[in-house]
Scaffold this motif. Structure first.
Motif, short mmCIF file in Angstrom:
data_model
loop_
_atom_site.label_atom_id
_atom_site.label_comp_id
_atom_site.label_asym_id
_atom_site.label_seq_id
_atom_site.Cartn_x
_atom_site.Cartn_y
_atom_site.Cartn_z
N LEU A 274 1.13 -0.98 -0.02
CA LEU A 274 -0.19 -0.19 0.15
C LEU A 274 0.53 1.17 0.37
O LEU A 274 1.98 1.44 0.51
CB LEU A 274 -1.39 -0.06 1.25
N ALA A 275 0.45 2.00 -0.81
CA ALA A 275 1.59 3.95 -1.09
C ALA A 275 0.56 4.82 -0.69
O ALA A 275 0.09 4.70 -1.16
CB ALA A 275 2.07 3.35 -2.85
N SER A 276 1.39 5.59 -0.12
CA SER A 276 1.57 6.68 0.58
C SER A 276 1.68 7.41 -0.96
O SER A 276 2.03 6.84 -1.04
CB SER A 276 2.22 7.54 1.73
N LEU A 277 0.82 8.90 -0.62
CA LEU A 277 1.02 9.76 -1.92
C LEU A 277 2.37 10.25 -2.57
O LEU A 277 2.58 9.80 -3.65
CB LEU A 277 0.53 10.96 -1.57
N ASP A 278 3.29 9.87 -1.11
CA ASP A 278 4.66 10.68 -1.22
C ASP A 278 5.16 9.04 -2.36
O ASP A 278 6.17 9.45 -2.67
CB ASP A 278 4.90 10.77 0.00
N GLY A 279 4.66 7.84 -1.84
CA GLY A 279 5.58 6.83 -1.95
C GLY A 279 5.25 6.59 -2.88
O GLY A 279 5.49 5.60 -4.60
N GLN A 280 4.35 7.18 -4.01
CA GLN A 280 3.31 6.52 -5.07
C GLN A 280 4.51 6.42 -6.75
O GLN A 280 4.29 5.86 -7.37
CB GLN A 280 1.98 6.83 -5.75
N GLN A 281 5.04 7.81 -6.26
CA GLN A 281 5.52 8.39 -7.59
C GLN A 281 6.91 7.58 -7.73
O GLN A 281 7.75 6.43 -8.77
CB GLN A 281 6.02 9.99 -7.20
N LEU A 282 7.45 7.48 -6.34
CA LEU A 282 8.85 5.99 -6.17
C LEU A 282 8.67 4.91 -7.17
O LEU A 282 9.31 3.83 -7.43
CB LEU A 282 9.64 5.88 -4.72
N TYR A 283 7.15 4.19 -6.59
CA TYR A 283 7.63 2.58 -7.03
C TYR A 283 6.91 2.88 -8.61
O TYR A 283 7.51 2.09 -8.91
CB TYR A 283 5.96 2.66 -6.14
N SER A 284 6.72 3.63 -8.66
CA SER A 284 5.61 3.48 -9.91
C SER A 284 7.29 3.57 -11.28
O SER A 284 7.71 3.33 -12.16
CB SER A 284 5.28 4.95 -10.62
N HIS A 285 7.94 4.95 -10.64
CA HIS A 285 9.15 4.23 -11.29
C HIS A 285 9.77 3.54 -11.34
O HIS A 285 11.19 2.98 -12.19
CB HIS A 285 10.29 5.70 -10.73
N LEU A 286 10.23 2.54 -10.03
CA LEU A 286 10.58 1.48 -9.86
C LEU A 286 9.91 0.55 -10.73
O LEU A 286 10.44 -1.70 -10.37
CB LEU A 286 10.55 1.60 -8.71
N GLY A 287 8.89 0.05 -11.87
CA GLY A 287 7.67 -0.36 -12.52
C GLY A 287 7.09 -1.02 -11.54
O GLY A 287 5.98 -2.08 -12.68
N TRP A 288 6.26 -0.72 -10.58
CA TRP A 288 5.05 -1.08 -9.87
C TRP A 288 3.83 -0.85 -9.92
O TRP A 288 3.59 0.83 -11.06
CB TRP A 288 5.08 -0.78 -8.17
#
Length: 230
Positions: free
Chosen positions: A195-209
């Motif tokens: 479960l991704a916070s608003l801040d984490g969503q960009q990071l995880y998207s960059h990692l292919g999530w």
């Protein structure tokens, strides 16, 4: 199971995520009808109920259980946030968070090798306790970043990926995710889930999530605290 098939079966993903998240935090788990629940003993001290797109009648029953105590939480996974926010208001529940999303990744796309730290003044310490894999990055004696992962049903469930103030924007979030992925590959893993916070969503998207759905957290509490924190 392909990633597309996993995304289509969000109810199963929720079950797996709850099992992995509870494993990360040593939470007691239970059931409320057909839905999973977790006793958040280290924070609220009460139950959190989880459901993916429940029917109106199912929502009503879950809302009634949630309203029995201010510390209880009802977490709905959905792509129809407005519907469930409206149902919550009708049942006397307040929205405490709607910024999180569930995200998934095919672990075949992730690096199985231990990553390199971006700065020579940092060091990282991997460890495993009770089936939970930890990755902690230190700057001297200070914790700079940390996270953990637990494998449930061939799925690596990531939790509490944190970069401390003063160490942000140095690539440490990406490092911790890659370090945990490498540890998760000690098991037979097919997918990653969080479960991704608003801040984490960009990071995880960059990692292919990939984003699966939105996460709506509800409570009868009027304090206005974001119960997704912690």
């Amino acid at each position: 199971m392909s990633l597309d098939a996993m995304v289509e079966d969000t109810t199963h993903l929720l079950e797996v995520w709850v099992a992995g998240w509870a494993g990360c935090r040593s939470y007691e788990t239970g059931r409320e009808g057909r839905f999973p629940s977790v006793l958040r003993a280290d924070s609220t001290g009460d139950w959190e109920y989880f459901a993916h797109d429940p029917s109106d009648n199912e929502f009503s029953a879950l809302a009634a259980r949630t309203a029995e105590a201010p510390a209880r939480i009802l977490t709905i996974l959905t792509n129809d946030v407005d519907r469930y926010a409206g149902l919550a208001a009708r049942h006397g529940l307040n929205v405490t968070s709607q910024s999180q999303t569930m995200m998934v990744v095919d672990m075949e796309t992730q690096d199985a090798e231990d990553p390199w730290l971006p700065d020579d003044d940092l060091r990282w310490v991997p460890s495993t306790e009770g089936g939970v894999h930890h990755a902690v990055v230190y700057a001297g004696d200070r914790v700079a970043a940390s996270g953990r992962v637990f494998v449930a049903d061939h799925t690596a469930v990531f939790d509490k990926i944190v970069t401390e103030p003063g160490f942000q924007r140095r690539g440490l979030g990406s490092f911790v995710m890659r370090a945990l992925a490498a540890q998760a590959f000690e098991h037979d893993v097919e997918a990653g889930l969080l479960l991704a916070s608003l801040d984490g969503q960009q990071l995880y998207s960059h990692l292919g999530w990939t984003t699966v759905c939105h996460v709506l957290m509800l409570s009868s509490s009027h304090e206005g605290a974001d119960l997704s924190v912690g």
